[in-house]
Design a protein around this motif. Structure first.
Motif, PDB file in Angstrom:
ATOM      1  N   VAL A   1       0.861  -1.186   0.000  1.00 15.15           N
ATOM      2  CA  VAL A   1       0.000   0.000   0.000  1.00 15.15           C
ATOM      3  C   VAL A   1       0.898   1.237   0.000  1.00 15.15           C
ATOM      4  CG1 VAL A   1      -1.684   1.304   1.387  1.00 15.15           C
ATOM      5  CG2 VAL A   1      -1.894  -1.187   1.170  1.00 15.15           C
ATOM      6  N   LYS A   2       0.623   2.155  -0.900  1.00 16.76           N
ATOM      7  CA  LYS A   2       1.458   3.354  -1.041  1.00 16.76           C
ATOM      8  C   LYS A   2       1.085   4.466  -0.063  1.00 16.76           C
ATOM      9  CE  LYS A   2       3.488   2.106  -5.041  1.00 16.76           C
ATOM     10  NZ  LYS A   2       4.435   1.076  -4.742  1.00 16.76           N
ATOM     11  N   ALA A   3      -0.191   4.505   0.341  1.00 12.85           N
ATOM     12  CA  ALA A   3      -0.649   5.544   1.267  1.00 12.85           C
ATOM     13  C   ALA A   3      -1.810   5.004   2.080  1.00 12.85           C
ATOM     14  CB  ALA A   3      -1.080   6.794   0.513  1.00 12.85           C
ATOM     15  N   VAL A   4      -1.841   5.378   3.354  1.00 13.51           N
ATOM     16  CA  VAL A   4      -2.971   5.055   4.220  1.00 13.51           C
ATOM     17  C   VAL A   4      -3.891   6.266   4.211  1.00 13.51           C
ATOM     18  CG1 VAL A   4      -3.685   4.609   6.611  1.00 13.51           C
ATOM     19  CG2 VAL A   4      -1.673   3.459   5.672  1.00 13.51           C
ATOM     20  N   GLN A   5      -5.190   6.003   4.157  1.00 12.63           N
ATOM     21  CA  GLN A   5      -6.173   7.075   4.187  1.00 12.63           C
ATOM     22  C   GLN A   5      -7.180   6.813   5.302  1.00 12.63           C
ATOM     23  OE1 GLN A   5      -8.991   6.792   0.798  1.00 12.63           O
ATOM     24  NE2 GLN A   5      -7.615   5.146   0.137  1.00 12.63           N
ATOM     25  N   LEU A   6      -7.813   7.858   5.765  1.00 12.98           N
ATOM     26  CA  LEU A   6      -8.797   7.721   6.835  1.00 12.98           C
ATOM     27  C   LEU A   6      -9.699   8.933   6.876  1.00 12.98           C
ATOM     28  CD1 LEU A   6      -7.958   9.555   9.676  1.00 12.98           C
ATOM     29  CD2 LEU A   6      -5.960   8.134   9.294  1.00 12.98           C
ATOM     30  N   HIS A   7     -10.829   8.759   7.536  1.00 14.20           N
ATOM     31  CA  HIS A   7     -11.749   9.855   7.829  1.00 14.20           C
ATOM     32  C   HIS A   7     -11.727  10.043   9.337  1.00 14.20           C
ATOM     33  CE1 HIS A   7     -13.343   8.497   3.895  1.00 14.20           C
ATOM     34  NE2 HIS A   7     -13.371   9.798   3.704  1.00 14.20           N
ATOM     35  N   SER A   8     -11.214  11.167   9.779  1.00 13.90           N
ATOM     36  CA  SER A   8     -11.088  11.432  11.215  1.00 13.90           C
ATOM     37  C   SER A   8     -12.224  12.305  11.719  1.00 13.90           C
ATOM     38  CB  SER A   8      -9.759  12.146  11.494  1.00 13.90           C
ATOM     39  OG  SER A   8      -9.667  12.531  12.852  1.00 13.90           O
ATOM     40  N   THR A   9     -12.568  12.074  12.967  1.00 14.11           N
ATOM     41  CA  THR A   9     -13.469  12.995  13.655  1.00 14.11           C
ATOM     42  C   THR A   9     -12.675  14.244  14.023  1.00 14.11           C
ATOM     43  OG1 THR A   9     -12.873  12.058  15.789  1.00 14.11           O
ATOM     44  CG2 THR A   9     -14.801  11.102  14.666  1.00 14.11           C
ATOM     45  N   VAL A  63     -21.846  12.931  10.679  1.00 13.19           N
ATOM     46  CA  VAL A  63     -20.754  13.675  11.314  1.00 13.19           C
ATOM     47  C   VAL A  63     -19.826  14.201  10.227  1.00 13.19           C
ATOM     48  CG1 VAL A  63     -18.705  13.438  12.791  1.00 13.19           C
ATOM     49  CG2 VAL A  63     -20.842  12.371  13.471  1.00 13.19           C
ATOM     50  N   ASP A  64     -19.418  15.457  10.364  1.00 14.27           N
ATOM     51  CA  ASP A  64     -18.412  15.993   9.450  1.00 14.27           C
ATOM     52  C   ASP A  64     -17.066  15.413   9.843  1.00 14.27           C
ATOM     53  OD1 ASP A  64     -20.049  17.648   7.862  1.00 14.27           O
ATOM     54  OD2 ASP A  64     -20.118  19.128   9.481  1.00 14.27           O
ATOM     55  N   THR A  65     -16.368  14.820   8.879  1.00 12.31           N
ATOM     56  CA  THR A  65     -15.063  14.220   9.140  1.00 12.31           C
ATOM     57  C   THR A  65     -13.996  14.908   8.303  1.00 12.31           C
ATOM     58  OG1 THR A  65     -15.252  12.514   7.423  1.00 12.31           O
ATOM     59  CG2 THR A  65     -16.128  11.967   9.619  1.00 12.31           C
ATOM     60  N   ILE A  66     -12.757  14.700   8.694  1.00  8.60           N
ATOM     61  CA  ILE A  66     -11.616  15.242   7.976  1.00  8.60           C
ATOM     62  C   ILE A  66     -10.948  14.084   7.243  1.00  8.60           C
ATOM     63  CG2 ILE A  66      -9.414  16.465   8.165  1.00  8.60           C
ATOM     64  CD1 ILE A  66     -11.792  16.641  11.068  1.00  8.60           C
ATOM     65  N   PHE A  67     -10.783  14.223   5.929  1.00 10.08           N
ATOM     66  CA  PHE A  67     -10.095  13.200   5.150  1.00 10.08           C
ATOM     67  C   PHE A  67      -8.603  13.420   5.321  1.00 10.08           C
ATOM     68  CE2 PHE A  67      -8.038  11.688   1.257  1.00 10.08           C
ATOM     69  CZ  PHE A  67      -8.407  10.359   1.315  1.00 10.08           C
ATOM     70  N   PHE A  68      -7.904  12.369   5.738  1.00  8.33           N
ATOM     71  CA  PHE A  68      -6.456  12.397   5.913  1.00  8.33           C
ATOM     72  C   PHE A  68      -5.831  11.299   5.067  1.00  8.33           C
ATOM     73  CE2 PHE A  68      -7.221  14.477  10.055  1.00  8.33           C
ATOM     74  CZ  PHE A  68      -6.110  15.297  10.184  1.00  8.33           C
ATOM     75  N   TRP A  69      -4.570  11.491   4.705  1.00  7.68           N
ATOM     76  CA  TRP A  69      -3.787  10.446   4.056  1.00  7.68           C
ATOM     77  C   TRP A  69      -2.329  10.620   4.462  1.00  7.68           C
ATOM     78  CZ3 TRP A  69       0.135  11.617   0.586  1.00  7.68           C
ATOM     79  CH2 TRP A  69       0.180  12.944   0.156  1.00  7.68           C
ATOM     80  N   LYS A  70      -1.592   9.529   4.334  1.00  5.45           N
ATOM     81  CA  LYS A  70      -0.158   9.566   4.627  1.00  5.45           C
ATOM     82  C   LYS A  70       0.566   8.687   3.622  1.00  5.45           C
ATOM     83  CE  LYS A  70       3.174   8.778   8.359  1.00  5.45           C
ATOM     84  NZ  LYS A  70       3.303   8.349   9.763  1.00  5.45           N
ATOM     85  N   GLN A  71       1.516   9.288   2.929  1.00 10.21           N
ATOM     86  CA  GLN A  71       2.351   8.568   1.964  1.00 10.21           C
ATOM     87  C   GLN A  71       3.281   7.632   2.735  1.00 10.21           C
ATOM     88  OE1 GLN A  71       2.088   9.412  -1.403  1.00 10.21           O
ATOM     89  NE2 GLN A  71       3.426   7.733  -1.956  1.00 10.21           N
TER      90      GLN A  71
END
Length: 175
Positions: A114-122, A146-154
């Motif tokens: 996997v090249k990047a992990v992604q998530l929806h954070s509170t 709920v409004d979430t913040i989309f995050f990713w990490k290479q």
């Protein structure tokens, strides 16, 4: 204090479900604002049976964090590289269990290619993920309201992006 991170087993589902439900109810008040409809929708699939099925799925990588033998945290990475769960009991915040689970999740994601992990954070988890090197990339409304913040990490930091296989959508620069 003895902290252990290990792969979750179906037998951990009841305790993990308790972690999920307490974390959402007690720690994420800023997100659900004690709205019964939002809480009901968010907690609706947080049952021991459902959690056990997540742990048993061969496409998921699930972890539990234990303190002195008791489950205090749970995380789940999908085969697509989405961090779908990362929750702690309220009293377990700040002990390092979240960072330890996240490190194991990222290591596994790398091993899977996997090249990047992604998530929806509170909003509650936003600063934690930002402090772990995740990049904010917008807001997404969750299915439970709920409004979430989309995050990713290479994850493949050493590799240069491969642009040779990108599709061209128009001929404007083909000359």
């Amino acid at each position: 204090m003895s902290l252990e991170i290990r792969i979750a087993a179906p037998e951990d589902a009841f305790a993990a479900c308790t972690v999920l439900r307490r974390s959402i109810t007690e720690c994420c008040v800023a997100d659900h604002k004690d709205d019964p409809a939002i809480l009901g929708a968010w907690l609706g699939n947080k049952t021991p049976q459902t959690v056990a099925s997540w742990f048993e799925s061969p496409t998921n990588y699930s972890l539990v964090a234990l303190k002195d033998g008791a489950v205090i945290g749970v995380s789940l990475l999908t085969g697509a590289g989405k961090l779908a769960l990362c929750y702690l009991l309220p009293e377990a915040r700040g002990l390092g269990a979240g960072k330890a689970m996240l490190a194991k999740v990222e290591e596994t994601a790398c091993n899977w290619g996997v090249k990047a992990v992604q998530l929806h954070s509170t909003a509650t988890g936003e600063e934690f993920f930002a402090s772990q090197g995740y990049v904010r990339s917008g807001h997404v409304r969750s299915p439970y309201g709920v409004d979430t913040i989309f995050f990713w990490k290479q994850l493949d930091r050493g590799a240069a992006p491969d642009t040779s296989q990108r599709k061209r959508f128009c001929n404007c620069n083909s000359a």
